[in-house]
Design an enzyme around this catalytic site. Sequence first.
Site, PDB file in Angstrom:
ATOM      1  N   GLY A 108       0.431  -0.979  -0.316  1.00 42.19           N
ATOM      2  CA  GLY A 108       0.085   0.539   0.310  1.00 42.19           C
ATOM      3  C   GLY A 108       1.256   1.067  -0.095  1.00 42.19           C
ATOM      4  N   GLY A 109       1.743   0.935   0.576  1.00 45.22           N
ATOM      5  CA  GLY A 109       2.891   2.122   1.061  1.00 45.22           C
ATOM      6  C   GLY A 109       3.933   2.533  -0.003  1.00 45.22           C
ATOM      7  CD  GLU A 126       6.850  -3.235   2.009  1.00 40.41           C
ATOM      8  OE1 GLU A 126       6.880  -2.131   3.319  1.00 40.41           O
ATOM      9  OE2 GLU A 126       6.071  -3.741   1.823  1.00 40.41           O
TER      10      GLU A 126
END
Length: 243
Positions: free
Chosen positions: A98-99, A105
Amino acid sequence: MNMDQLKRQAAARALEEVRDGMQLGLGTGSTAKHFVELLGERVAAGLKVIGVPTSEATRADAERCGVKLTTLDEIDHLDMTVDGADEIDPELNLIKGGGGALLREKIVAAASDRMIVIADDTKWVPMLGRFPLPVEVIPFGLGATRRAIEQAFAECGVSGQMAVRKAKGGVKDGHVFVTDGGHWIVDAELGRIADPPRLAKALSAIPGVVEHGLFIGLASSAVLAGGEGIRVIERRKPKGDWK
């Protein structure tokens, strides 16, 4: 207790797992930001750790908080990654991105012995898919890539609208969102994903897809903060077991 306080509670619980000398993956997002800030307080008090940030935003936060940083070119593994999630299912499969930091990540999580997911308990869902699935793509040949994504969705029994993510705020507002790696993100409104591992494999096989937001078999445990306190859920299968 508001949502921000719950996120900080989850971050504080994960911090209890950190030991002197650890090499840590530092996640991205509002909950992970709390973890970095709390970690910085421990570092100021004498804790010795080194971190690998998953985004330029997290790098800036860690530097501000006095956390020593390195890269995966300089070290060969991480003891633990602490990161947030947009959704968590009972198998500890995740939707992340979402970011916009899903690629870094996932690289960092995969290089870690353990991944602890920290979140408020609204992120816990019986089935993934309510949150739009981010798919990071190369801009070149986007039409062909989108058609291949649609075919993968159909083969996996899901469907939904797709849209190229737009930037929000500042001078870039309304322009295409560009990841730290220089890619675009297509967000897919799928509603429900009955077989996340199957869809993850199908998306990974598409030329033009850099990465997707399905994190399968990477999370070791989840720390969920809610009105009734902290819940810790451990993964039932070994890290990396997709079956």
